[in-house]
Design an enzyme around this catalytic site. Structure first.
Site, short mmCIF file in Angstrom:
data_model
loop_
_atom_site.label_atom_id
_atom_site.label_comp_id
_atom_site.label_asym_id
_atom_site.label_seq_id
_atom_site.Cartn_x
_atom_site.Cartn_y
_atom_site.Cartn_z
N HIS A 207 0.88 -1.29 -0.21
CA HIS A 207 0.07 -0.13 0.07
C HIS A 207 0.56 1.31 -0.06
CE1 HIS A 207 0.60 -0.52 4.42
NE2 HIS A 207 0.60 0.94 4.59
C1 UD1 Z 1 -2.39 5.31 5.77
C2 UD1 Z 1 -0.96 5.95 6.24
C3 UD1 Z 1 0.10 4.79 6.30
C4 UD1 Z 1 -0.35 3.71 6.85
C5 UD1 Z 1 -1.58 3.03 6.18
C6 UD1 Z 1 -2.09 1.94 6.82
C7 UD1 Z 1 -0.48 8.40 6.22
C8 UD1 Z 1 0.10 9.43 5.51
N1 UD1 Z 1 -0.59 7.21 5.79
O1 UD1 Z 1 -1.90 5.34 4.43
O2 UD1 Z 1 1.34 5.32 7.01
O3 UD1 Z 1 0.77 2.62 6.48
O4 UD1 Z 1 -2.62 4.19 6.39
O5 UD1 Z 1 -3.06 1.22 5.99
O6 UD1 Z 1 -1.16 8.73 7.41
N2 UD1 Z 1 -9.47 4.53 1.70
C9 UD1 Z 1 -10.62 3.78 1.70
N3 UD1 Z 1 -11.20 3.56 2.71
C10 UD1 Z 1 -10.75 3.79 4.03
C11 UD1 Z 1 -9.47 4.39 3.91
C12 UD1 Z 1 -8.94 4.68 2.81
O7 UD1 Z 1 -11.28 3.66 0.59
O8 UD1 Z 1 -11.30 3.25 5.14
C13 UD1 Z 1 -8.78 4.94 0.56
C14 UD1 Z 1 -9.12 6.25 0.05
O9 UD1 Z 1 -9.22 6.54 -1.60
C15 UD1 Z 1 -7.79 7.12 0.29
C16 UD1 Z 1 -6.71 6.19 0.23
O10 UD1 Z 1 -7.45 5.00 0.44
O11 UD1 Z 1 -7.66 8.18 -0.39
C17 UD1 Z 1 -5.58 6.37 1.15
O12 UD1 Z 1 -5.96 6.44 2.51
P1 UD1 Z 1 -5.12 7.30 3.58
O13 UD1 Z 1 -5.51 7.40 4.81
O14 UD1 Z 1 -5.12 8.80 3.00
O15 UD1 Z 1 -3.64 6.86 3.51
P2 UD1 Z 1 -3.33 5.19 3.36
O16 UD1 Z 1 -2.61 5.05 2.14
O17 UD1 Z 1 -4.31 4.34 3.86
N1 UDP Z 2 -4.00 -6.07 8.79
C1 UDP Z 2 -5.04 -6.69 8.88
N2 UDP Z 2 -5.74 -6.89 7.71
C2 UDP Z 2 -5.33 -6.70 6.56
C3 UDP Z 2 -3.74 -6.13 6.26
C4 UDP Z 2 -3.18 -5.91 7.53
O1 UDP Z 2 -5.63 -6.79 9.93
O2 UDP Z 2 -5.82 -7.08 5.52
C5 UDP Z 2 -3.09 -5.61 10.01
C6 UDP Z 2 -1.87 -6.36 10.27
O3 UDP Z 2 -1.85 -7.53 10.89
C7 UDP Z 2 -0.95 -5.18 11.18
C8 UDP Z 2 -1.71 -3.82 10.61
O4 UDP Z 2 -2.64 -4.32 9.79
O5 UDP Z 2 -1.42 -5.36 12.39
C9 UDP Z 2 -0.56 -3.32 9.75
O6 UDP Z 2 -1.02 -2.22 9.27
P1 UDP Z 2 -1.01 -1.71 7.69
O7 UDP Z 2 0.13 -2.67 7.02
O8 UDP Z 2 -2.07 -1.27 6.98
O9 UDP Z 2 -0.03 -0.10 8.07
P2 UDP Z 2 1.43 0.03 8.36
O10 UDP Z 2 1.78 -1.05 9.33
O11 UDP Z 2 2.28 -0.15 7.15
O12 UDP Z 2 1.51 1.42 8.88
#
Ligand code: UD1
Ligand code: UDP
Length: 364
Positions: A207
């Site tokens: 991601h």
């Molecule tokens: C965010 C965090 C990242 C973390 C990740 C975990 C920041 C800058 N980034 O990235 O560090 O590793 O979460 O998963 O805070 N969206 C949905 N549904 C949701 C949430 C998001 O559809 O419930 C989609 C939207 O299109 C959105 C995109 O995902 O624009 C990105 O979401 P966002 O929270 O901005 O950043 P992540 O890539 O999820």
């Molecule tokens: N995770 C989850 N379901 C998924 C993918 C990840 O429950 O489909 C959990 C994973 O076990 C870990 C956390 O989400 O506890 C990690 O989050 P993510 O990879 O979104 O963020 P990051 O750690 O990179 O910030």
């Protein structure tokens, strides 16, 4: 009057880091008033609500519904919303976790009001200033009064930046959550619903914008996964950011046609079971590098840097770089076993140590 502590969570990786600290603090000192604030940075059931249900967290007392947006929009909405809540509830301590936009925004709101901040997972550094998480971590640490570190490496990073007071080595609260739920998760045999067998499939999560927002890299990753799928069945729970991009490049159809099992993001218990029983994991996640280390499952990280070097040094993690062509090396790399070790403090009691630290601060 009893002290009021506000825990701020917002995105998927926050929930498992904060839950043990919240629970342990509530048990340690029932006279404290704990407030749970969810910013709504993540909002889909599969990215948010499922974790509250499965981790036994109470419903948030406050929900800001900030949703998605640019970095500035998202951060600004959290900043304004958190400020209002901190003032309305006369909060004495604000607890934030990890490195997402909600983390830095909440810390900034608190520091401007003179409210002390505790940072769970302080001191991690990738030294890659192109990562939004690196801005968030560095700034949050420099605003925090209590820095709850999960490894010696984190403490060294903080010292290098001149931060030595308020630093506490408490261990890894995310691993508390893992150890607490592992037996229950494994009983689910979650791989069965995908027609898979324990120990025979690869689990993939991706991601990071550096990889999935770059159409050429995303297509190269897809090529790599399609080739890898000839050796191992692949299960790929797709993050919403990645899904959007796979759909726009047309790679989602190529993945499905090749037999890669691209699915919805999984709930915590199913994902933990899938991780624990995988032949190996390919990821760019931060937390999953740690969880695979704790589980002793081989992990290949498709990023140029890691802020969790301890997972390479003591754990099962191999950082391949953000180089999709290196996916082709995984079958040979698997022939060279990489047994992990238990990282000190990743023992299931980090939340209790963190809670003791917070209580000592509040009563000092
Ligand atoms: C965010 C965090 C990242 C973390 C990740 C975990 C920041 C800058 N980034 O990235 O560090 O590793 O979460 O998963 O805070 N969206 C949905 N549904 C949701 C949430 C998001 O559809 O419930 C989609 C939207 O299109 C959105 C995109 O995902 O624009 C990105 O979401 P966002 O929270 O901005 O950043 P992540 O890539 O999820
Ligand atoms: N995770 C989850 N379901 C998924 C993918 C990840 O429950 O489909 C959990 C994973 O076990 C870990 C956390 O989400 O506890 C990690 O989050 P993510 O990879 O979104 O963020 P990051 O750690 O990179 O910030």
């Amino acid at each position: 009057m009893s002290a009021r502590v506000c825990f701020v969570v917002g995105a998927r990786p926050n929930f498992m880091k904060s839950a043990p600290v919240y629970r342990e603090l509530a048990a340690l000192d029932p006279s404290l008033e704990l407030l749970l604030l969810h910013t709504g940075q993540h909002y889909d059931d599969a990215m948010s609500d499922v974790f509250f249900r499965e981790l036994g967290m109470p419903r948030p007392d406050e929900f800001l519904a900030v949703g998605s947006g640019s970095h500035a929009e998202q951060t600004a909405k959290v900043l304004v919303g958190v400020e209002r809540v901190l003032l309305e509830h006369e909060i004495d301590l604000c607890v934030v976790a990890g490195d997402v936009n909600s983390t830095i925004a909440a810390a900034l709101a608190a520091v401007k009001l003179g409210i002390p901040i505790a940072h769970i997972e302080a001191g991690l550094r990738s030294f890659d200033r192109a990562m939004p998480e690196e801005h968030n971590r560095v700034l949050t640490d420099h605003l925090s009064d209590i820095l709850l570190a999960h490894s010696e490496e984190a403490i060294t990073n903080l010292q290098r930046e001149g931060i030595s007071t308020g630093v506490h080595l408490v261990g890894n609260t995310m691993i508390d959550t893992l150890l607490e739920h592992l037996d229950k998760a494994r009983e689910r045999q979650s791989w069965e619903q995908f027609g898979l067998h324990a120990g025979e499939y690869a689990l993939v999560t991706l991601h990071r914008p550096a990889l999935v927002d770059d159409p050429a890299k995303l297509t190269a990753v897809t090529d790599g996964l399609i080739t890898l799928a000839r050796d191992h069945p692949i299960l790929f729970p797709v993050h919403p950011r990645t899904l959007r991009n796979l759909e726009s490049t047309g790679d989602d159809a190529r993945l499905r046609d090749s037999g890669v099992l691209a699915t919805e993001p999984q709930g915590y218990l199913d994902f933990l079971c899938l991780e624990a029983d995988a032949a190996f994991v390919l990821t760019d996640s931060g937390g999953i590098q740690e969880e695979t280390t704790a589980l002793g499952v081989r992990c290949f990280t498709l990023r140029d840097s890691t802020e969790r070097r301890v997972t390479e040094e003591l754990g099962t993690n191999t950082v391949l770089g953000a180089k999709p062509e290196r996916i082709a090396e995984i079958p040979q790399l698997l022939e060279r076993p990489k047994p992990g070790e238990v990282v000190p403090g990743w023992d299931g009691h980090a939340g209790a140590r963190a809670a003791e630290t917070l209580r000592a601060f509040l009563s000092g």
